[in-house]
Each structure stands twice: as structure tokens, then as C-alpha cells.
Design a protein around this motif. Sequence first.
Motif, PDB file in Angstrom:
ATOM      1  N   ASN A 203       0.832  -1.202   0.000  1.00  0.00           N
ATOM      2  CA  ASN A 203       0.000   0.000   0.000  1.00  0.00           C
ATOM      3  C   ASN A 203       0.871   1.258   0.000  1.00  0.00           C
ATOM      4  OD1 ASN A 203       0.894   0.200   2.689  1.00  0.00           O
ATOM      5  ND2 ASN A 203      -0.930  -0.832   3.463  1.00  0.00           N
ATOM      6  N   GLU A 204       0.232   2.408  -0.054  1.00  0.00           N
ATOM      7  CA  GLU A 204       0.967   3.676  -0.120  1.00  0.00           C
ATOM      8  C   GLU A 204       1.850   3.890   1.103  1.00  0.00           C
ATOM      9  OE1 GLU A 204      -1.554   7.015  -0.753  1.00  0.00           O
ATOM     10  OE2 GLU A 204      -1.724   6.678  -2.918  1.00  0.00           O
ATOM     11  N   ALA A 205       1.326   3.521   2.279  1.00  0.00           N
ATOM     12  CA  ALA A 205       2.100   3.725   3.507  1.00  0.00           C
ATOM     13  C   ALA A 205       3.414   2.959   3.463  1.00  0.00           C
ATOM     14  CB  ALA A 205       1.273   3.303   4.724  1.00  0.00           C
ATOM     15  N   SER A 206       3.390   1.761   2.889  1.00  0.00           N
ATOM     16  CA  SER A 206       4.618   0.974   2.777  1.00  0.00           C
ATOM     17  C   SER A 206       5.583   1.601   1.782  1.00  0.00           C
ATOM     18  CB  SER A 206       4.282  -0.464   2.364  1.00  0.00           C
ATOM     19  OG  SER A 206       3.545  -1.124   3.368  1.00  0.00           O
ATOM     20  N   GLY A 207       5.037   2.068   0.645  1.00  0.00           N
ATOM     21  CA  GLY A 207       5.889   2.727  -0.348  1.00  0.00           C
ATOM     22  C   GLY A 207       6.516   3.997   0.202  1.00  0.00           C
ATOM     23  N   PHE A 208       5.750   4.740   1.007  1.00  0.00           N
ATOM     24  CA  PHE A 208       6.293   5.948   1.627  1.00  0.00           C
ATOM     25  C   PHE A 208       7.347   5.586   2.675  1.00  0.00           C
ATOM     26  CE2 PHE A 208       6.346   9.083   5.042  1.00  0.00           C
ATOM     27  CZ  PHE A 208       6.629  10.245   4.334  1.00  0.00           C
ATOM     28  N   GLY A 209       7.100   4.538   3.438  1.00  0.00           N
ATOM     29  CA  GLY A 209       7.995   4.188   4.541  1.00  0.00           C
ATOM     30  C   GLY A 209       9.420   3.921   4.127  1.00  0.00           C
ATOM     31  N   THR A 210       9.603   3.281   2.978  1.00  0.00           N
ATOM     32  CA  THR A 210      10.970   2.982   2.526  1.00  0.00           C
ATOM     33  C   THR A 210      11.475   3.969   1.479  1.00  0.00           C
ATOM     34  OG1 THR A 210       9.932   1.306   1.109  1.00  0.00           O
ATOM     35  CG2 THR A 210      11.052   0.538   3.099  1.00  0.00           C
ATOM     36  N   GLY A 211      10.651   4.959   1.124  1.00  0.00           N
ATOM     37  CA  GLY A 211      11.131   6.047   0.267  1.00  0.00           C
ATOM     38  C   GLY A 211      10.857   5.880  -1.209  1.00  0.00           C
ATOM     39  N   GLN A 212      10.106   4.842  -1.599  1.00  0.00           N
ATOM     40  CA  GLN A 212       9.744   4.721  -3.015  1.00  0.00           C
ATOM     41  C   GLN A 212       8.705   5.770  -3.409  1.00  0.00           C
ATOM     42  OE1 GLN A 212      10.492   1.961  -1.182  1.00  0.00           O
ATOM     43  NE2 GLN A 212      12.303   1.604  -2.438  1.00  0.00           N
ATOM     44  N   LEU A 213       7.855   6.125  -2.475  1.00  0.00           N
ATOM     45  CA  LEU A 213       6.863   7.178  -2.706  1.00  0.00           C
ATOM     46  C   LEU A 213       7.189   8.371  -1.820  1.00  0.00           C
ATOM     47  CD1 LEU A 213       3.578   5.034  -2.697  1.00  0.00           C
ATOM     48  CD2 LEU A 213       4.854   5.856  -4.684  1.00  0.00           C
ATOM     49  N   PRO A 214       7.099   9.580  -2.341  1.00  0.00           N
ATOM     50  CA  PRO A 214       6.666   9.916  -3.699  1.00  0.00           C
ATOM     51  C   PRO A 214       7.790   9.946  -4.730  1.00  0.00           C
ATOM     52  CG  PRO A 214       6.923  11.919  -2.422  1.00  0.00           C
ATOM     53  CD  PRO A 214       7.248  10.783  -1.482  1.00  0.00           C
ATOM     54  N   ASP A 215       9.035   9.637  -4.356  1.00  0.00           N
ATOM     55  CA  ASP A 215      10.178   9.843  -5.249  1.00  0.00           C
ATOM     56  C   ASP A 215      10.137   8.972  -6.499  1.00  0.00           C
ATOM     57  OD1 ASP A 215      12.851  10.809  -5.954  1.00  0.00           O
ATOM     58  OD2 ASP A 215      13.537   8.808  -5.410  1.00  0.00           O
ATOM     59  N   LYS A 216       9.753   7.688  -6.376  1.00  0.00           N
ATOM     60  CA  LYS A 216       9.845   6.756  -7.506  1.00  0.00           C
ATOM     61  C   LYS A 216       8.477   6.281  -7.985  1.00  0.00           C
ATOM     62  CE  LYS A 216      14.426   4.967  -6.283  1.00  0.00           C
ATOM     63  NZ  LYS A 216      14.654   5.799  -5.118  1.00  0.00           N
ATOM     64  N   GLU A 217       7.464   7.105  -7.782  1.00  0.00           N
ATOM     65  CA  GLU A 217       6.107   6.703  -8.117  1.00  0.00           C
ATOM     66  C   GLU A 217       5.969   6.284  -9.569  1.00  0.00           C
ATOM     67  OE1 GLU A 217       1.603   8.274  -7.165  1.00  0.00           O
ATOM     68  OE2 GLU A 217       3.305   9.609  -6.953  1.00  0.00           O
ATOM     69  N   CYS A 218       6.620   7.002 -10.476  1.00  0.00           N
ATOM     70  CA  CYS A 218       6.477   6.709 -11.900  1.00  0.00           C
ATOM     71  C   CYS A 218       7.213   5.441 -12.304  1.00  0.00           C
ATOM     72  CB  CYS A 218       6.967   7.887 -12.740  1.00  0.00           C
ATOM     73  SG  CYS A 218       8.717   8.247 -12.547  1.00  0.00           S
ATOM     74  N   GLN A 219       8.073   4.908 -11.426  1.00  0.00           N
ATOM     75  CA  GLN A 219       8.825   3.697 -11.745  1.00  0.00           C
ATOM     76  C   GLN A 219       8.137   2.431 -11.245  1.00  0.00           C
ATOM     77  OE1 GLN A 219      12.936   4.002 -10.525  1.00  0.00           O
ATOM     78  NE2 GLN A 219      13.064   6.144 -11.117  1.00  0.00           N
ATOM     79  N   MET A 220       7.007   2.574 -10.557  1.00  0.00           N
ATOM     80  CA  MET A 220       6.321   1.427  -9.969  1.00  0.00           C
ATOM     81  C   MET A 220       5.024   1.128 -10.716  1.00  0.00           C
ATOM     82  SD  MET A 220       6.879   2.488  -5.973  1.00  0.00           S
ATOM     83  CE  MET A 220       6.166   0.990  -5.272  1.00  0.00           C
ATOM     84  N   TYR A 221       4.719  -0.160 -10.859  1.00  0.00           N
ATOM     85  CA  TYR A 221       3.441  -0.558 -11.433  1.00  0.00           C
ATOM     86  C   TYR A 221       2.352  -0.366 -10.381  1.00  0.00           C
ATOM     87  CZ  TYR A 221       5.747  -2.625 -15.494  1.00  0.00           C
ATOM     88  OH  TYR A 221       6.464  -2.805 -16.643  1.00  0.00           O
ATOM     89  N   HIS A 222       1.259   0.261 -10.784  1.00  0.00           N
ATOM     90  CA  HIS A 222       0.220   0.657  -9.838  1.00  0.00           C
ATOM     91  C   HIS A 222      -1.113   0.032 -10.213  1.00  0.00           C
ATOM     92  CE1 HIS A 222      -2.579   3.956  -8.131  1.00  0.00           C
ATOM     93  NE2 HIS A 222      -2.198   3.175  -7.136  1.00  0.00           N
ATOM     94  N   SER A 223      -1.768  -0.614  -9.256  1.00  0.00           N
ATOM     95  CA  SER A 223      -3.128  -1.118  -9.442  1.00  0.00           C
ATOM     96  C   SER A 223      -4.091  -0.052  -8.931  1.00  0.00           C
ATOM     97  CB  SER A 223      -3.325  -2.427  -8.661  1.00  0.00           C
ATOM     98  OG  SER A 223      -4.676  -2.828  -8.684  1.00  0.00           O
ATOM     99  N   GLY A 224      -4.667   0.701  -9.860  1.00  0.00           N
ATOM    100  CA  GLY A 224      -5.466   1.862  -9.485  1.00  0.00           C
ATOM    101  C   GLY A 224      -6.719   1.525  -8.712  1.00  0.00           C
ATOM    102  N   ILE A 225      -7.375   0.415  -9.061  1.00  0.00           N
ATOM    103  CA  ILE A 225      -8.638   0.054  -8.401  1.00  0.00           C
ATOM    104  C   ILE A 225      -8.423  -0.152  -6.905  1.00  0.00           C
ATOM    105  CG2 ILE A 225     -10.443  -1.714  -8.244  1.00  0.00           C
ATOM    106  CD1 ILE A 225     -10.140  -2.125 -11.264  1.00  0.00           C
ATOM    107  N   ASP A 226      -7.346  -0.871  -6.564  1.00  0.00           N
ATOM    108  CA  ASP A 226      -7.069  -1.174  -5.155  1.00  0.00           C
ATOM    109  C   ASP A 226      -6.046  -0.232  -4.528  1.00  0.00           C
ATOM    110  OD1 ASP A 226      -8.706  -3.609  -5.083  1.00  0.00           O
ATOM    111  OD2 ASP A 226      -7.203  -4.410  -6.456  1.00  0.00           O
TER     112      ASP A 226
END
Length: 423
Positions: A203-226
Amino acid sequence: MLQVNYIRENREKVLERLSVRNFKQPELVDEIINIDEERRQLQTSLDNLSALANSAAKQIGDLMRNGKKEEVEVLKVQTGSNKEQHKNLSDQLSAAEIKLQNLIVQLPNLPYHLVNTGSTAEENETVYEHGEPAVLPENALPHWELTAKYDIIDFELGTKITGAGFPVYKGKGAKLQRALINFFLDHATENGYREMQVPHLVNEASGFGTGQLPDKECQMYHSGIDNLYLIPTAEVPVTNLYRDVILKQEDLPIKNTAYTPCFRREAGSYGAHVRGLNRLHQFDKVEIVQVVHPDTSYHVLEEMSAYVQSLLKELGLHYRVLRLCGGDMGFTAAMTYDMEVWSAAQKRWLEVSSVSNFETYQSNRLKLRFKGASGKTQFAHTLNGSALALPRIVASILENNQTDKGIKIPEALVKYTGFEYID
């Protein structure tokens, strides 16, 4: 994420270390300090107003007991005005805190003092080189031709099913993948790492916790529905096991390892340097992660680097170790070692592992703390490394071990593959 108090109290040092990264927005530091000052003043005003409200409530109680109703009404009018002011101050404080958060996440980690100034990979420092380049026959082939020759990896079939960067492994190619995964996991557990199986979406909280979000958002595959993200590395779910956790000092160090597929949307380019296995959108990797006491983290970084090197030695690969310069380091890292193996067929170095110390950058985002002997809590240090990523290891094994009999499997892997040659 850097700590606001540290930025405020060490402005010059923060600017100096950011310059090592060639950071292009040093003005953010003063913006953060100014917004923090505004936030603290608002908090002080709000605290004072709350103290007045508490005092007024006590006075009203005393006046009511003494039958002084007129004075009570006067105080109620005053407190009503204070409530409106309290709400306004609360709204301003919330806005300042949001603005401060949005600014501070734009600052990368501060490089460790051993990290040199630089902006490109050419300025990285070679700290160690092991072995000699493989001597290949005159008709040596790059791995993308070897995989077709022996029918072990099919890039076109993967493109048909999904798209470029999603190969299909076949026969002995698939067995080699499984052999490497088991080889890496077995060595990790033998070296004190606890094996974990973790989700491949976060989830977003996990991506933020290790620094992938918001810095690498465009490099990650995203499931928009969930609103879930496919993991770019096992570092994300494994490190997030300790989000919002207070550990005991005696729990440290914590050592975990995990095998996962990894998914990256990184923009590709054309040419031999990204051909075949050199750059993929889906690949397999075994990750090692440690949570440690701040006093030991750079000693642990050296240990993790040595451990990854031991795997490369067992596989008989010629490699070098680079200490990355400030401008080539990841956004969240304080210091990084890259391990590169020599591809004798491509005549170039291939990165196969990065081992990094993040100091408190991730743990501040994660609220990952430990309680020391004094009972005081402090942020732990987090580290992680690829041990190892498979694609370029496979490419190197195929290219560097090609013979007239076929591709010779490194001796350390034979008990895992069940065969000595791909032929």
C-alpha cells in the motif's frame, strides 16, 4: 526522511552534505526552517490559548459555586471568543504541518562523510576488484544469442504474452533460475538471516515508509482500483514489517532475507547495454535487510558488502566494488556499495547488487524505533542489499562460462541444478 530538528540545528552541515549530491534545490532547506518556525509559533500560541481555556473553566466553576452568575456570563463570552480563535489557530497549524511534510520529503538523505562529490557513474570510486576476466573462445556470444542457441530463455515469447522486459525461462534456463534462488537463500540463512515470505503488492504507507513514494512513483506498477503497488524490491515489504514498531535494544540486529519477483517500470532505451537480461521489467531477486543500532550500522554495511562478495566468489565471477558518489546514489541512501561483474562477451561491467545504509532516513518515515538501556526511544538504522539480483548474474554465468561443450555451470550450483552443462 530527515528530521526537522536536525535540519534546524545543523543548517550549514545539511547544505554542505546536500551539495555532495549536487542537489538542485538548496533553497528548500530555508523554506523548511521558516515553515517549522511558523509551526512552532502557532503551536505555542495554541498551547497558551488552551492554558487560558483551562484556567477560565476552573474560574467558571469557582464562580458558579459562589453564586456569581453575572461574572460567569462575562467569562463565557470570553471563552466563546477563545474557542473561535483556537479553531483558527488549529487550522493554521494543520496547514503548516502539511506544508512542512510536503517540503521535507523532497530532501534526499545526507551522504555519509566517506561519500565523494560527483554527479555521474563515471565519478564512482572503485574500492576493490577481484579475479581476472574470463578468457573466452574467439566465437564467444553475448547471452541473448546463447539463450536462443540453447533454447533456455525466450524474449520474443515474453513480449508476445506481456511485453518487452518480461522473458520466459525454459528447461535448464528455468532450473538455473531456481538453483540460484535456492543457493542465495541457503547462504543467507546460514549467515544468520531469517527467511521471510512477503506480499508482492504494497500500500501507499509501505511505499512511503521505505522512500519509493513519492520519489519513484512513476517507476512502480500501480493497481489503481485497489491503490496498491507491485514491489520494485523485497526491501519494501520486509522493512515495513517494522513500521510503527518500538523494538528493544536487545532485539538488534534484526536480519531478514526474502526471495521475490521484482517489478519496475523504468524507462528503457535501445542498444546492447539494455538488451536481453541487462534490463527487465520483471526479474527475480533475493534481498537481505537489517535493522541495527546506529552505533554499528557502518560496520554492518561492510559486513553485508563482504557477504555479497562471498557469493560472487563462490560463483567464480570477476567483480569490482564501487562506492557511489553523491550524485549517483539513491534518494534514500547515506552510503552505497555497488557490485559489478565483468561480462567478457559484452566487454562491460554489469551491476548485480547494491548494498546501502539508510541511517535513520527510512526509520523516521516508518516510525521504527528501539528502546535503549536508559528507557529512551530512538530511531534504528536500516540497511539492505541485493544478494543477489538474478538477470545479470545469469547473463554473466552464461557469457563467462561458455565452452565448446556448452555452458559450464559453476561448481557451487551443480548440486542445485543437477547438471554440469547447458548444452
